[in-house]
Design a protein around this motif. Structure first.
Motif, PDB file in Angstrom:
ATOM      1  N   ASN A 202       0.826  -1.209   0.000  1.00 25.04           N
ATOM      2  CA  ASN A 202       0.000   0.000   0.000  1.00 25.04           C
ATOM      3  C   ASN A 202       0.859   1.257   0.000  1.00 25.04           C
ATOM      4  O   ASN A 202       0.537   2.242  -0.656  1.00 25.04           O
ATOM      5  CB  ASN A 202      -0.920  -0.008   1.216  1.00 25.04           C
ATOM      6  N   ALA A 206       0.488   4.262  -2.624  1.00 27.60           N
ATOM      7  CA  ALA A 206      -0.108   5.483  -2.064  1.00 27.60           C
ATOM      8  C   ALA A 206       0.742   6.712  -2.365  1.00 27.60           C
ATOM      9  O   ALA A 206       0.214   7.780  -2.683  1.00 27.60           O
ATOM     10  CB  ALA A 206      -0.299   5.339  -0.563  1.00 27.60           C
ATOM     11  N   ARG A 265      -7.529   3.377  -0.302  1.00 26.69           N
ATOM     12  CA  ARG A 265      -7.779   3.335   1.142  1.00 26.69           C
ATOM     13  C   ARG A 265      -8.965   2.427   1.462  1.00 26.69           C
ATOM     14  O   ARG A 265      -8.937   1.689   2.443  1.00 26.69           O
ATOM     15  CB  ARG A 265      -8.047   4.753   1.649  1.00 26.69           C
ATOM     16  N   SER A 266      -9.999   2.476   0.621  1.00 23.97           N
ATOM     17  CA  SER A 266     -11.201   1.666   0.852  1.00 23.97           C
ATOM     18  C   SER A 266     -10.919   0.178   0.703  1.00 23.97           C
ATOM     19  O   SER A 266     -11.626  -0.648   1.281  1.00 23.97           O
ATOM     20  CB  SER A 266     -12.307   2.077  -0.135  1.00 23.97           C
ATOM     21  N   PHE A 269      -7.879  -0.547   4.136  1.00 22.39           N
ATOM     22  CA  PHE A 269      -8.280  -0.527   5.545  1.00 22.39           C
ATOM     23  C   PHE A 269      -9.289  -1.619   5.911  1.00 22.39           C
ATOM     24  O   PHE A 269      -9.209  -2.172   7.013  1.00 22.39           O
ATOM     25  CB  PHE A 269      -8.802   0.862   5.920  1.00 22.39           C
ATOM     26  N   MET A 323      -2.542   3.464   9.564  1.00 27.95           N
ATOM     27  CA  MET A 323      -3.032   4.816   9.295  1.00 27.95           C
ATOM     28  C   MET A 323      -1.867   5.797   9.198  1.00 27.95           C
ATOM     29  O   MET A 323      -1.867   6.712   8.378  1.00 27.95           O
ATOM     30  CB  MET A 323      -4.011   5.257  10.381  1.00 27.95           C
ATOM     31  N   HIS A 326      -0.320   5.554   5.839  1.00 26.02           N
ATOM     32  CA  HIS A 326      -1.149   6.269   4.874  1.00 26.02           C
ATOM     33  C   HIS A 326      -0.930   7.779   4.987  1.00 26.02           C
ATOM     34  O   HIS A 326      -0.750   8.487   3.996  1.00 26.02           O
ATOM     35  CB  HIS A 326      -2.620   5.916   5.140  1.00 26.02           C
ATOM     36  N   HIS A 330       0.904  10.682   2.301  1.00 27.20           N
ATOM     37  CA  HIS A 330       0.224  11.925   1.953  1.00 27.20           C
ATOM     38  C   HIS A 330       1.143  13.114   2.243  1.00 27.20           C
ATOM     39  O   HIS A 330       1.334  14.007   1.407  1.00 27.20           O
ATOM     40  CB  HIS A 330      -1.065  12.038   2.766  1.00 27.20           C
TER      41      HIS A 330
END
Length: 610
Positions: A202, A206, A265-266, A269, A323, A326, A330
């Motif tokens: 991920n 990401a 993300r959907s 997670f 999290m 993630h 960002h």
């Protein structure tokens, strides 16, 4: 509360690029961001201590709940039940109070970090040369100072706290789980390798998506800024529908890129939630089976319930770490954009042995065989050589694109020549400190820029300690006092963004007043009467004569009538000085100048017959 320009939110001096110098060039932008915590050690220390205190209270409730089930409820002891519940409520209340204090300290720390990041980024922008701005979109740069800075604040404050709490909690709870029941702890850890693999996959995907998200947002901000600044042109050409479609298309692109991030993300997670829940199911399966097959031995029902509560404490930081990953991707995308500005070295900067111009400045400006190009291979100036004597007025004329504005832009080092030299009073401009160089040069542009503030603030911009009397005297000499006096607020009149509430001629006269108050020995006047009526032109000309008195002046003008009184006229053609002399000399001997003059004279004659 607004702070003076030289102080920060704590009352101390602002720290320009405190972190930039220490971490410049590192390949880990997140580490550079964490470095912004250094000046706030006590806030960081306090939040860490509060985090540890909160972590310390977390293991107590599961143990108490197991005790209540096995001892108080199991043995039907009401007094013991009430006492244990009282302790449980107290621990929950203590945890809530600690969380409140921590939230305040972290929130304040976050705002301090945002302030420092914005100031450092803005300071870096101020150091960059005009060539950088020529190739950058205003809205995109604004997006970096605002949107990107807000985004990275989360990783510095919330992210650091989340990482610390998660790691410490994870280790602490794992130790408790092993001591409570090693076999159950082993069963509970089965999903961990799967989660680690998913997180790694991920993280790589990401980062690419979030970097594109930040770029799309910057592009959208750039269009928005252009549209707001050019709203008059949009309406005058009736292009509202076209601009709406253009903005909608860019917004749609931003929307679709965000949808990609949401999809990632959907997908990720729910997998995290599933595999952590799977661990709970495995513990119930194994623990329940062990309890049933072992009869009245261990583990007890209370032990299993306590273990499940501890397991929830164990998986919570696992989710938090995912999290954090993630959030870090960002912020990393935003940090790269911010540090891209901070790491950009200005092409033009002070030499190590730079000096100030000796006082008083005479104002002799000399060009010697100067070549210049904005782009490699596209030469704009080709061997420009001339000398402006102290107090002499030099006019530059020629067709659009000949190189007139480029010549005067090289004097304050807005750009650097490819070869040749430019000197002031015999000193190469490259050896003069940039600030000192610009303080000794006054510029009145064709479209003067006025800041969104009062007339007084705009005139006094070059001399911050100017008194009202000094400002009024400058305005009178610039023929601006009369129109200022009839305004309801006078010198406190708000000019609006870019001086939108004033006419072109009024803005020109304010710009002249601003330069008069600055009182520089060298003046550059760039086509400042090309967009005004005859009466306003006369007022500007009168102000100009006062302005250029005893100063070395360079005047660029399309209207040749405005430069008749110049000591010398340089006719620029194709990047070279094609002709040189006074107005009368060039009319008699020149070809290009005489042709330009005749064309303008005929045009003026036609206007007079209308």
């Amino acid at each position: 509360m607004a702070f003076p320009s030289h102080v920060g939110p704590r009352g101390g001096r602002l720290r320009y690029n405190y972190i930039e110098e220490e971490y410049r060039g590192t390949k880990l932008p997140v580490m550079r961001l964490i470095g912004y915590l250094k000046p706030y050690k006590w806030q960081v220390s306090t939040s860490v201590l509060l985090s540890f205190a909160i972590i310390a209270t977390n293991p107590a409730p599961p143990k108490l709940i197991g005790f209540i089930i096995d001892s108080a409820i199991g043995h039907e002891q009401l007094n013991l039940l009430y006492t244990a519940i009282g302790f449980l409520i107290f621990i929950y209340m203590l945890g809530a109070v600690l969380e409140g204090f921590k939230a305040f300290i972290i929130g304040r720390l976050g705002q301090q970090i945002i302030h420092d990041l914005r100031v450092d980024t803005y300071h870096s922008l101020q150091k960059l040369n005009l060539s950088y701005y020529d190739n950058s979109q205003t809205g995109a740069m604004m997006s970096r100072v605002t949107n990107d800075v807000n985004e990275v604040e989360r990783i510095i404050v919330e992210g650091t706290d989340t990482l610390l709490v998660a790691v410490v909690t994870l280790i602490g709870v794992m130790v408790i789980l092993i001591k409570t029941n090693a076999k159950l702890a082993l069963i509970a850890s089965i999903p961990i390798p799967i989660l680690a693999f998913l997180s790694y996959q991920n993280m790589n995907r990401a980062h690419k998506i979030f970097r594109k998200v930040r770029k799309e947002l910057a592009d959208m901000s750039a269009i928005l800024q252009d549209n707001i600044s050019g709203i008059r042109e949009i309406k005058s050409f009736a292009q509202e529908e076209y601009e709406e479609k253009r903005f909608a298309n860019k917004s749609s692109s931003y929307f679709l890129t965000n949808i990609r991030a949401i999809k990632l993300r959907s997908t990720f997670f729910p997998l995290v939630i599933f595999f952590t829940s799977l661990g709970t199911a495995l513990v119930l399966w194994y623990g329940g089976r062990l309890r049933i097959t072992s009869g009245t031995g261990t583990p007890t029902s209370g032990d299993i319930v306590s273990f499940l509560f501890y397991l929830n404490l164990f998986y919570a930081p696992v989710r938090q770490l995912n999290m954090f990953s993630h959030m870090m991707q960002h912020a990393r995308a935003s940090a790269e954009r911010i540090f891209e500005i901070m790491d950009t070295e200005p092409e033009i900067k002070d030499a190590k042995d730079a000096i100030d111009l000796p006082v008083p400045v005479k104002g002799e400006v000399s060009f010697k065989n100067v070549f210049f190009s904005y782009k490699k291979g596209e030469v704009v100036l080709k061997g420009i050589t001339f000398t402006a004597k102290p107090g002499e007025t030099i006019a530059l004329v020629g067709q659009t694109g000949a190189g007139k504005s480029t010549i005067v832009s090289l004097i304050p080092r807005f750009y650097e020549p490819d070869s040749g030299s430019i000197t002031i009073d015999g000193i190469d401009v490259k050896k003069i400190r940039l600030k000192n160089l610009c303080r000794n040069i006054g510029i009145v542009a064709q479209e003067p820029f006025l800041f969104n503030g009062t007339i007084f603030e705009n005139i006094a911009y070059g001399k911050k300690d100017a008194t009202l009397d000094e400002v009024i005297a400058a305005a009178k000499n610039a023929n601006a006092h009369q129109f200022i006096s009839v305004l309801p607020e006078g010198y406190e009149h708000e000019v609006g963004e870019r001086g939108i509430k004033l006419s072109v001629g009024e803005k020109q006269r304010l710009a002249i007043a601003r330069v008069l108050l600055k009182n520089p020995p060298i003046l550059i006047f760039d086509e400042a009467t090309s967009s005004v009526d005859v009466h306003t032109e006369e007022l500007i000309q009168q102000a100009l004569e006062r302005l250029i008195s005893s100063r070395t002046s360079f005047i660029i003008a399309h209207r040749l009538s405005t430069i008749r009184r110049a000591d010398r006229i340089l006719v620029i053609s194709d990047g070279r000085i094609a002709e040189e002399g006074s107005h009368e000399q060039l009319l008699q001997e020149g070809k290009i100048y005489r042709r330009l003059y005749e064309i303008q004279w005929k045009h003026a004659g036609r206007e007079n017959t209308l």
